[in-house]
Write an enzyme that holds these catalytic residues in place. Sequence first.
Site, mmCIF file in Angstrom:
data_model
loop_
_atom_site.group_PDB
_atom_site.id
_atom_site.type_symbol
_atom_site.label_atom_id
_atom_site.label_comp_id
_atom_site.label_asym_id
_atom_site.label_seq_id
_atom_site.Cartn_x
_atom_site.Cartn_y
_atom_site.Cartn_z
ATOM 1 N N ASP A 133 0.809 -1.216 0.000
ATOM 2 C CA ASP A 133 0.000 0.000 0.000
ATOM 3 C C ASP A 133 0.843 1.268 0.000
ATOM 4 O O ASP A 133 0.471 2.275 -0.609
ATOM 5 C CB ASP A 133 -0.905 -0.012 1.239
ATOM 6 C CG ASP A 133 -2.207 0.729 1.032
ATOM 7 O OD1 ASP A 133 -2.589 0.969 -0.136
ATOM 8 O OD2 ASP A 133 -2.864 1.066 2.032
ATOM 9 N N GLY A 173 -5.316 10.014 10.031
ATOM 10 C CA GLY A 173 -3.960 9.530 9.816
ATOM 11 C C GLY A 173 -3.298 10.065 8.564
ATOM 12 O O GLY A 173 -3.951 10.624 7.670
ATOM 13 N N ASN A 220 2.282 7.969 5.506
ATOM 14 C CA ASN A 220 3.652 7.448 5.554
ATOM 15 C C ASN A 220 3.841 6.302 6.560
ATOM 16 O O ASN A 220 4.667 5.428 6.348
ATOM 17 C CB ASN A 220 4.647 8.572 5.821
ATOM 18 C CG ASN A 220 4.345 9.343 7.095
ATOM 19 O OD1 ASN A 220 3.206 9.399 7.550
ATOM 20 N ND2 ASN A 220 5.372 9.954 7.666
ATOM 21 N N SER A 277 -5.470 7.760 5.775
ATOM 22 C CA SER A 277 -5.289 8.481 4.519
ATOM 23 C C SER A 277 -5.913 7.690 3.387
ATOM 24 O O SER A 277 -5.816 6.459 3.339
ATOM 25 C CB SER A 277 -3.796 8.675 4.245
ATOM 26 O OG SER A 277 -3.590 9.106 2.907
ATOM 27 N N VAL A 301 -4.796 7.579 0.584
ATOM 28 C CA VAL A 301 -3.699 7.058 -0.235
ATOM 29 C C VAL A 301 -3.257 5.678 0.243
ATOM 30 O O VAL A 301 -2.867 4.826 -0.553
ATOM 31 C CB VAL A 301 -2.513 8.050 -0.217
ATOM 32 C CG1 VAL A 301 -1.356 7.526 -1.064
ATOM 33 C CG2 VAL A 301 -2.956 9.418 -0.724
ATOM 34 N N CYS A 344 8.265 12.865 8.773
ATOM 35 C CA CYS A 344 8.108 14.271 9.146
ATOM 36 C C CYS A 344 9.281 14.805 9.951
ATOM 37 O O CYS A 344 9.584 16.009 9.901
ATOM 38 C CB CYS A 344 6.799 14.469 9.908
ATOM 39 S SG CYS A 344 6.634 13.389 11.351
ATOM 40 N N GLU A 404 2.211 13.197 21.618
ATOM 41 C CA GLU A 404 1.894 11.793 21.398
ATOM 42 C C GLU A 404 2.944 10.951 22.125
ATOM 43 O O GLU A 404 4.109 11.331 22.229
ATOM 44 C CB GLU A 404 1.872 11.460 19.907
ATOM 45 C CG GLU A 404 0.710 12.119 19.183
ATOM 46 C CD GLU A 404 0.523 11.653 17.757
ATOM 47 O OE1 GLU A 404 -0.613 11.325 17.390
ATOM 48 O OE2 GLU A 404 1.525 11.645 17.003
#
Length: 500
Positions: free
Chosen positions: A93, A151, A154, A179, A181, A286, A471
């Site tokens: 994915d 979310g 990546n 996402s 994607v 990130c 987080e």
Amino acid sequence: MFPDQHLFIDGTFSPSVEENPTLFTSINPATSAPLARIHEASPRDLQHAVDAATKAFETWSKTTPVERSRILNKAVSILRDRNDEIARVESLDTGKPFSETSTVDVATGADVLEYFAGACLSGLEGKMVRLREKAWVYTTKEPLGVCVGIGAWNYPIQIALWKCAPALAAGNTFIFKPSEVTPLTANILAEVFTAAGLPSGVFNVVHGSGGVGAWLSNCSGVAKISFTGQVETGKKVYASAAGSSLKNVTLELGGKSPFIVLPEADLGLAADAAMVANFYSCGQVCTNGTRVFVHSSIKSEFEKLLLERVRDGIRSGDPLDPNVNFGPLVSEGHSEKVKGYIRHGEEVDRARLLCGGLKRAISLPDGKGLEKGFFVAPTIFTDCNDSMLICREEIFGPVLSILTYETEEEVVRRANDTELGLAAGVFTKDIDAAHRVVGKMNAGICWINTWGESPAEMPVGGWGLSGVGIENGSEALSQFVRTRSVLVENGGFQAVFSAS
């Protein structure tokens, strides 16, 4: 192809309630072949998810931390048992190498879930304060309600677990929007929680594009939004959350992080870390340290070490090949965006290209359809300066920029010359200098002589435009509860308005 991917609401996988649902397709970045059709959630589907989570909250919020911990720990065991299976889906994915997804993505997500399954046993305690002989205050930690996680593409399953683990451990219910994607492993996570015994409605998955996230951000029935993504989208989520119902928010946004190599550094170690900080996950991280500040006296040697590692250490190819450690970018659109930055670096910024670039094709094995994949060669620019676009904007791809400096004061000033403040790192054998420089960084996540590790115990969060909130670590659990204070008076009440 995988079967059609449905929504997971109230303990059941089902298609959209709409007669003519909106469908979109997940693409394999390595070959550009379709993987699955996904049902996008409509407003009616989303309301159903919020209603189911609201109803489930009535009972889940009343379970004891011990009960919640047992279920979450069972989910941890299932995740670890299914690690390689889930990692293969994640690699298909996202395009990330199986060597990464099988050792990091699923494993670190399970670690975080395990951490919060334990943290909730003692981390949700209130306190008692004695005021007088017959008066005292006590506090309790109460869950917020329906929480939403949005979310990024990546680290799909890791991000899902980073967001839902503290929420569920604290007694909240959860709706996750992966996402569009990279949506596939979110449904597997729903299967895992169901098999672990999580009650219906406590964890839900809804699919779709930005409109789905916007609807959830505006929904008054949602108590908290946790979002990972771009800065501009994060600002919109923040505004919607505040404008609709003053929701709690956690935002994990972008970065343009400085990677500082002091003159006394172990250059081999620093070069190894710079490779990870720029080319791991094909640069789609990130916290990447893309602005590599190197003292002018060691620049040539450092460049040589990087080139050796690119030449001898990068192994591109089929992401499912265990020997491969460098895959494609996540999508065609993102690939074109990264190529645009590389083109700008070459033609407009006029930085010196040390390796990679657009004219140098990446070496790929034949016969696997990889020529249609979204591969971009690892690229290093040198002789860069702070005004270049490639040194100012987040590229989110395999692009490393080398900048030189002369003094510690100079490098600190230049490293902090950004509105972003996600991460920073310092490399040196002088531990006093390391702590001194790190202490001056405008960044929420810092490393000394290492890069990238974010264990479950470590609270992480950006400063400035890189985010809001935390987080992981015990601090994250506290962000999914609210405090109730109760004052008890057993010594009588002093009347103010009395007949006398």
